[in-house]
Structures are given as structure tokens and as C-alpha cells.
Design a protein around this motif. Structure first.
Motif, mmCIF file in Angstrom:
data_model
loop_
_atom_site.group_PDB
_atom_site.id
_atom_site.type_symbol
_atom_site.label_atom_id
_atom_site.label_comp_id
_atom_site.label_asym_id
_atom_site.label_seq_id
_atom_site.Cartn_x
_atom_site.Cartn_y
_atom_site.Cartn_z
ATOM 1 N N PRO A 269 0.824 -1.213 0.000
ATOM 2 C CA PRO A 269 0.000 0.000 0.000
ATOM 3 C C PRO A 269 0.855 1.257 0.000
ATOM 4 N N VAL A 270 0.238 2.376 -0.412
ATOM 5 C CA VAL A 270 0.971 3.628 -0.585
ATOM 6 C C VAL A 270 0.288 4.765 0.161
ATOM 7 N N GLY A 271 1.065 5.443 1.003
ATOM 8 C CA GLY A 271 0.667 6.727 1.568
ATOM 9 C C GLY A 271 1.464 7.817 0.880
ATOM 10 N N GLU A 272 0.907 9.012 0.804
ATOM 11 C CA GLU A 272 1.532 10.079 0.023
ATOM 12 C C GLU A 272 1.831 11.305 0.879
ATOM 13 N N SER A 273 3.016 11.866 0.695
ATOM 14 C CA SER A 273 3.328 13.168 1.287
ATOM 15 C C SER A 273 2.600 14.247 0.495
ATOM 16 N N GLY A 289 -3.915 7.221 0.256
ATOM 17 C CA GLY A 289 -4.009 8.669 0.328
ATOM 18 C C GLY A 289 -2.939 9.290 1.206
ATOM 19 N N ALA A 290 -3.250 10.474 1.683
ATOM 20 C CA ALA A 290 -2.299 11.278 2.453
ATOM 21 C C ALA A 290 -1.879 10.561 3.725
ATOM 22 N N VAL A 309 8.911 0.274 6.222
ATOM 23 C CA VAL A 309 8.424 1.488 5.566
ATOM 24 C C VAL A 309 9.402 1.848 4.456
ATOM 25 N N ILE A 310 8.890 1.978 3.235
ATOM 26 C CA ILE A 310 9.716 2.269 2.061
ATOM 27 C C ILE A 310 9.455 3.712 1.645
ATOM 28 N N GLY A 311 10.401 4.594 1.888
ATOM 29 C CA GLY A 311 10.268 5.986 1.476
ATOM 30 C C GLY A 311 10.864 6.192 0.099
ATOM 31 N N VAL A 312 10.085 6.767 -0.818
ATOM 32 C CA VAL A 312 10.550 6.999 -2.190
ATOM 33 C C VAL A 312 10.453 8.487 -2.498
ATOM 34 N N GLY A 313 11.599 9.147 -2.625
ATOM 35 C CA GLY A 313 11.615 10.556 -2.998
ATOM 36 C C GLY A 313 11.028 11.474 -1.952
ATOM 37 N N THR A 314 11.121 11.104 -0.685
ATOM 38 C CA THR A 314 10.611 11.964 0.383
ATOM 39 C C THR A 314 11.760 12.429 1.264
ATOM 40 N N ARG A 315 11.621 13.617 1.810
ATOM 41 C CA ARG A 315 12.644 14.123 2.729
ATOM 42 C C ARG A 315 12.197 13.980 4.180
#
Length: 648
Positions: A269-273, A289-290, A309-315
Motif C-alpha cells: 500500500p501507498v501513503g503520500e506526502s 491517500g495522504a 516502511v519504504i520511502g521513495v523521494g521523500t525528505r
């Protein structure tokens, strides 16, 4: 000996910028769409004259100038316009910004900070006082008694990813080439400042013609090391409840298709910044979603139980991590980022690579693995529950609407109407106040470039100038700038620029008589909404009198915008349709709507760390501090040994 051409430093700068190109994946585009500026002493006879000369010669030849000029109304605002343009163009193009000596240039400081924090390229050309100092001190010059070479432009140094000052003509080529290198580097990019003293701008020099040849700057896609992908895949295979957090890097890399392919195959699943919202389109089965302080209950519930937790392109900004309370103490991390600085956060497996390249490689490595069906079912259930809450916010029941004063709507109603009546490819835009959080939670994104909320700096006043940049970046899309009365009053002047350039943008101006977001925060922190209402000072000296008779609709109309005032859901729907139907060259349309600031969007069941006074005579503050201590106990440090330190 190489051929030369005699030009001033300013003329050489304009000519050089006209010949810079960027390229990625074989597609080439001009690096600079143009130059935004406001002229004053310091640049009117330098960069201003150079832009005039180029435009005049181009028109005489029946051509378009290589660096078109647009007159802005506020220096901070023009940087916002450039930033929004660059973001909409996935950081492959931007604008240059020129300003006059002193306050004109330092007005760009806020824009510089915003660009650098958000990792967005923009070129700033602040003017400076005389390099020769022969007329010192000149008007608007800072005189520093401890150093003769300090000017106000030194304030740009900590806010810029690259800074140089051209005190001699011979320094210009090196400064410009250094600026281009940083602007086109996806790791280093941000605000780039080349300060130009006013006398140097007008100084003539013999330049090698090679300086003005076309240059193509390649935007790299660094691949991930095989061992890093293998390490990430091994950790994910051990997970029972993995979660992916998509950040802005997904969009800048154009990695949306690669992300969808990975999630389709694995069920992660994906959560978004805020910057990553829209990485998956609304309706995708893995979309939660968010996430974080302004997240959905679905994403935040999954985050609390996630083991990897896999962070992709997040700071990993505090809103994304809910001030380090979003994830449990045993969560382990995989961080995929083009910048090692960001990939190294949160501890865990660090994958330094372009997001699209890394996600593609990771999908291949996980080709025979997926989460259990029960985990997919849980995602669907949680999302369904949240989506029902969104519907209730978009269409509040009689228990809410009957309590509203005449002519007032809820903010959720306003967002819902715009969301449902705009086209899938239209862009919603916001930056500050309560609406960014509500948009993050409630907005249903249907296109990869359909959501543009600036939440790195969350700068009030960004919305109107940014809407212009987005529209210029892609005239095929309508832009809906959602702005509250507080943000609008900070910087409405670029409506005049939109009128001047016949740029159609749709500004939804929400009037709630004060600072909706900070009023709510103030109440939560025990400060009773003090100083957050737009009201007269009452006889007892407090700002709790009648509301101010400020007519923002009349203000927008006076600036040349077409204004539509609405007082019901039906009138709002008609106004949106009317704005959509307005001509593309008809200039800005402002929809003025009043809302009740005490009706909130659904709660995120999350937290944001804002300190509360530790001692107080006010009972409200004492109660708020007790709540603060409870939340603070759930904060995590994520200082578990990293994968690399374990010898993997």
C-alpha cells in the motif's frame, strides 16, 4: 585566436541564458522559459537594457526573443511564479528573475528559501551596489562597519544552493556555468544566485563567441547499485505489513507508472506526502491517500502497524512522519532518494538512485513476492471507510448545514465542488492555511500533475503568482488556486500580471474572516484563537469586535479580475462552470465564497509537534500542555542500527 564579440556583462548574461537547454531521456527543452523582473536603479540600465535590446533585435528579425521578459508586481511573487513553473515542468525548465538594488533584491529572499527547501530550480539575478565603490554609499546600500565587501545580497548565501558575485567581467563565464550545473542537478538543485553589481552589469567586455553556443545540460537518472536493491528487497521480503511512502521525487522522476507496476504486483500500500500526492491516481487499489499529520485514517492506521516502511523521494518532513509518531518503534526503513542526504534519514537501507530506476529494479527483484490477500483486503476496507468520510465532508448533512449562517458554506463543500466540477487534468493549487491540510486529506487526484500544494515552506501568498507559473507551464490545463483571505491579502498583486499577460487562472477566494488554520491550532494549544481573527478592536482593547468591512471581491475586481460572488452550493457550482467556460486569454477569474471556520475536515487521528507553554496561569494552556506530554511520549528516534552498520 578565438573570435570575440563585445557586449556588456548584462547583455552577455541574457545571451548566454538564451542558449541553455536541458535534456532527459532524449527530450530537449529550453532551460529558461524567460525572465521575470521589476526594474529599478541597479538593473534598469543593465539587465533591463539587455532584455530590451534582445527583444528589439528579435522582433526586427521576425523572431521570438530567446529570453522573453515579463513584468511582475512583487519580487517575492515572481520567484513563486518561476518555482511553480519549474515544478510543473518536473524541474526541467525554469525562469530567471531580475531585481533592483537593495529592497528589490532582498524581496526575493523568501522565494529563494522556498525554492531551496522544495528542491526546485530558479535563477536569481539580484542587483548590487557599485563594485568600484566610487559613488559609495549609494541609495539603498548597506554599510557594514566590520567589512567593506558585504552587501545585502550576502543574505542569499544560506538560502541558495549556489551563490556567486560577479565583481569583474572575467568572472561571469565561471559564475554562469556553475549556476547551470547546479540548476540541472536533481541532487543539488534549488535557488541559484548570481549577484550582479550595477556598474559591472553595464561594463563592456570582449567575450569568446563559444560562450554563446547552445549548451545542453543532461538531467541524470542515476541507477541504483545492485547490492542496494538486493538489500532493500531482502528487507521487504521479511515484512508482513510493508508500507510505501511516496514523496515529490516520484513526480520529478516521472516514476508514477513504475510505482503503480510495483504496487500492482506486490500489493504494497501507498501513503503520500504533500509533494507526492497523486503518485497513484484516485481509485488505485493500493492507494491509502495522504499520510501523517494531515493524512487519512487509512494511511495512518497502516503506518502505525507497518513493520517495513519504504520511502521513495521523500525528505521525511515532520508533517509526513507526524512529528515522528506515525510509525511504530519496531518499524524498519528503506529510503530511496536521488540525494544521499535524504536517503540517509530514518536509518535503514539507503538506496541512492533515481526513483523510476530504483522502483523498476525493485519490482524485478520482487517479481515472485507479494503481500497476503488478507493485507490487501484490509487496505480496501480502511480506504472504503475513509472515502465515506470524504463524501460526508463534500456533502455535509442537515445537521451541519442547518447550523450555518446564511451565505456560508463549509470548506469541505467548497473543495468537493471544485474537485468534482473541474476536469481530471486541471490543477488544484494551495500553499498555506487550513486548505493544504484539507486538500491533502480530501482531494481526489486524477492526473499525475493535477495536485500542486507547496508545503515545504508553506508560504502565504504563493497561490496567486504560482497559478500563473503553472498555467504558463501547461496552457492546456485550468488552474484552481485555492486561497484563504489571509493568504490572499499577503500577495494579490500578481492578479495584475495575469491581467497584463491575458493569463486565465481561476482563484477560489475563501473568506473566513481570519486565520482558519492558526486559529484552530491556537485553540488546540490553549491560546484561545488569540490574534487570529480579522475583527475590530473592542472597547476592552481586545481584537474581538465586529468583523472588518473588508471587501476582497471588490479588491480583486479593482485589480482587473473577473469576479463571481457566491452564497450557496448551487451558485458555487454555476460559478465553477462559468469560470471553466471563460476564454483562455480572458485573464484571471476570482470566485469569492464565504465559509464557516469552525466546521472542520475529518480528523487524521494524528499529531503535529508544536510546543506548548510549560507553565501558565490559563487553564486552557495547562490542559493543552498535558495533552502535549501524552503525544510527545509516542515520538520515535529511529536510531536502530542501519543495514550497512550490520555488515550486510
Amino acid at each position: 585566436m578565438s573570435a570575440t564579440v563585445r557586449l556588456t556583462v548584462a547583455q552577455a548574461t541574457v545571451e548566454f541564458l538564451s542558449h541553455q537547454w536541458s535534456e532527459r531521456d532524449g527530450e530537449r527543452q529550453r532551460l529558461f522559459a524567460g525572465c521575470l523582473g521589476i526594474f529599478g536603479h541597479g538593473n534598469v540600465a543593465g539587465v533591463g537594457q539587455a532584455l530590451l535590446q534582445q527583444e528589439t533585435l528579435a522582433h526586427e528579425a521576425g523572431e521570438e526573443p530567446g529570453l522573453p521578459y515579463v513584468l511582475a508586481r512583487n519580487e517575492q511573487a515572481m520567484v513563486h511564479t518561476a518555482v511553480a513553473y519549474a515544478r510543473q515542468r518536473d524541474r526541467l525548465q525554469t525562469w530567471a528573475c531580475t531585481a533592483s538594488v537593495g529592497p528589490g533584491s532582498t524581496n526575493m529572499l523568501t522565494g529563494a528559501a522556498l525554492a531551496t527547501i522544495n528542491r526546485i530550480p530558479v535563477l536569481l539575478l539580484p542587483s548590487g551596489t557599485f563594485a568600484t565603490r566610487r559613488s559609495a554609499p549609494v541609495l539603498q546600500e548597506l554599510e557594514a562597519p566590520y567589512a567593506g565587501d558585504v552587501t545585502v545580497n550576502d543574505a542569499f548565501r544560506p538560502l541558495s544552493r549556489y551563490f556567486d558575485r560577479v565583481n569583474r567581467a572575467e568572472q561571469l563565464p565561471g559564475a554562469l556555468l556553475g549556476a547551470m550545473r547546479v540548476l540541472t542537478d536533481p541532487v543539488e538543485t534549488g535557488a541559484v544566485t548570481v549577484a550582479l553589481p550595477q556598474d559591472v552589469q553595464a561594463e563592456a567586455h570582449d567575450w569568446p563567441v563559444e560562450l554563446f553556443a547552445d549548451r545542453v545540460w543532461h538531467i541524470a537518472r542515476p541507477p541504483a547499485e545492485v547490492s542496494r536493491i538486493e538489500a532493500a528487497a531482502e528487507l521487504i521480503r521479511q515484512a508482513e505489513r510493508p508500507l510505501l511512502v511516496a514523496g515529490g521525487g516520484v513526480h520529478y522522476s516521472g516514476a508514477e507508472v513504475a510505482l503503480a507496476a510495483l504496487c500492482d504486483a506486490t500489493g504494497i500500500p501507498v501513503g503520500e506526502s504533500q509533494a507526492g500526492k497523486g503518485s497513484l491516481p484516485h481509485g488505485h487499489p493500493q492507494l491509502l491517500g495522504a499520510i501523517g499529520s494531515t493524512g487519512t485514517t487509512a494511511a495512518n492506521a497502516m503506518a502505525r502497524e507497518a513493520d517495513v516502511v519504504i520511502g521513495v523521494g521523500t525528505r521525511w518532513q515532520d508533517f509526513t512522519t507526524a512529528s515522528r509518531t506515525a510509525f511504530g518503534p519496531d518499524a524498519r526503513f528503506v529510503n530511496i532518494n536521488v540525494a544521499s542526504f535524504d536517503a540517509g534519514k530514518q536509518s535503514g537501507v539507503s538506496v541512492v538512485a533515481d526513483a523510476r530506476e530504483a522502483l523498476t529494479a525493485l519490482a524485478e527483484e520482487l517479481a515472485d513476492w507479494s503481500v497476503p490477500q488478507g493485507y490487501r483486503d484490509e487496505q480496501a476496507r480502511l480506504w472504503g471507510e475513509w472515502d465515506e468520510r470524504v463524501e460526508a465532508a463534500y456533502r455535509p448533512g442537515a445537521d451541519v448545514t442547518d447550523a450555518l449562517a446564511d451565505g456560508l458554506l463549509t470548506q469541505g463543500e467548497v473543495l468537493g465542488a471544485v474537485n468534482e466540477l473541474s476536469d481530471p487534468r486541471d490543477v488544484v493549487l494551495c500553499a498555506a492555511g487550513s486548505m493544504p491540510g484539507d486538500l491533502h486529506k480530501l482531494w481526489r487526484v486524477r492526473d499525475r500533475k493535477g495536485y500542486h500544494v507547496e508545503y515545504g515552506y508553506s508560504c502565504m501568498g504563493y497561490e496567486v503568482p504560482a497559478s500563473i507559473g503553472i498555467r504558463w507551464a501547461d496552457p492546456s490545463r485550468d488552474v484552481f488556486a485555492m486561497v484563504g483571505d489571509g493568504g490572499y491579502l499577503m500577495m494579490p498583486t500578481e492578479l495584475v500580471t495575469a491581467v497584463q499577460e491575458r493569463t486565465k487562472v481561476i482563484v477560489v477566494l475563501v473568506q473566513n474572516q481570519g486565520f482558519h488554520s492558526i486559529g484552530s491550532l491556537s485553540e488546540e494549544l490553549g491560546s484561545q484563537r488569540f490574534g487570529t481573527r480579522y475583527r475590530y478592536r473592542s472597547e476592552d482593547g481586545t481584537l474581538d469586535g465586529d468583523v472588518l468591512p473588508v471587501d476582497l471581491a471588490a479588491n480583486a475586481r479593482s485589480l482587473g479580475a473577473t469576479v463571481i460572488e457566491v452564497a450557496s452550493r448551487e451558485e458555487l457550482a454555476d460559478a465553477i462552470k462559468q469560470a471553466k467556460a471563460a476564454p483562455a486569454d480572458g485573464g484571471p477569474v476570482v470566485i469569492h465564497v464565504r465559509t464557516d471556520p469552525t466546521v472542520y475536515a475529518p480528523d487524521s487521528e494524528s499529531w503535529w509537534d508544536v510546543p506548548v507553554s510549560q507553565v501558565s496561569d490559563l487553564e486552557s494552556t495547562q490542559e493543552a500542555y498535558a495533552r502535549y506530554l501524552e503525544h510527545q511520549q509516542r515520538q520515535q528516534n529511529f536510531l536502530t542500527p542501519s543495514e550497512s552498520s550490520e555488515g550486510a
